[in-house]
Design a protein around this motif. Structure first.
Motif, short mmCIF file in Angstrom:
data_model
loop_
_atom_site.label_atom_id
_atom_site.label_comp_id
_atom_site.label_asym_id
_atom_site.label_seq_id
_atom_site.Cartn_x
_atom_site.Cartn_y
_atom_site.Cartn_z
N ALA A 47 0.73 -1.43 0.24
CA ALA A 47 -0.23 -0.14 -0.23
C ALA A 47 0.91 1.17 -0.04
O ALA A 47 0.35 2.10 -1.10
N LEU A 48 1.67 1.41 0.85
CA LEU A 48 2.42 2.35 0.87
C LEU A 48 3.24 2.67 -0.22
O LEU A 48 3.76 3.44 -0.93
N ARG A 49 4.18 1.90 -1.08
CA ARG A 49 4.59 1.37 -2.47
C ARG A 49 3.60 2.49 -3.16
O ARG A 49 3.81 3.39 -4.23
N ARG A 50 2.22 1.70 -3.19
CA ARG A 50 1.39 2.38 -4.30
C ARG A 50 0.81 3.91 -4.25
O ARG A 50 1.40 4.45 -4.65
N TRP A 51 1.10 4.32 -2.81
CA TRP A 51 0.61 5.73 -2.20
C TRP A 51 1.80 6.98 -2.92
O TRP A 51 1.47 8.05 -3.45
N THR A 52 3.38 5.84 -2.52
CA THR A 52 3.96 6.89 -2.82
C THR A 52 4.64 6.88 -4.75
O THR A 52 4.87 8.15 -4.94
#
Length: 102
Positions: free
Chosen positions: A40-45
């Motif tokens: 999820a954090l990779r997607r947001w980044t």
């Protein structure tokens, strides 16, 4: 026992992505400290990186500028649909009026 799906605000997503992009945290470090999954954090980044480059995302925007763009695009879309309906109604009324006068 299944875990309830959590939801995050766009502001939280933006701040989490800023940790990685601006403050030099790794995705795994930021994910652990915020108790957020790495994917999820990779997607947001990636989304924040794209938004900073001027791309409007398909999902809910993170930055205020992109949120405003999405709102305006939705408004334009709605107004164009209304315009098309009014055009069709006008054409229908005009053809009906022509049939009455003959």
């Amino acid at each position: 026992m299944t875990r309830k799906r959590r939801t995050f605000t766009p502001e939280f997503k933006q701040e989490a992505a800023c940790l990685v992009l601006d403050q030099g945290y790794s995705v795994s470090e930021a994910g652990r400290s915020l108790d957020v999954g790495e994917n999820a954090l990779r997607r947001w980044t990636q989304q924040l990186k794209d938004e900073r480059q001027g791309f409007t995302p398909k999902s809910k925007a993170l930055t205020p500028e992109q949120q405003r763009i999405q709102e305006l695009e939705a408004r334009v879309n709605r107004l164009e649909r209304e315009k098309a309906i009014l055009k069709k109604a006008t054409a229908l009324l005009m053809s009906d009026e022509l049939n009455r006068t003959r």
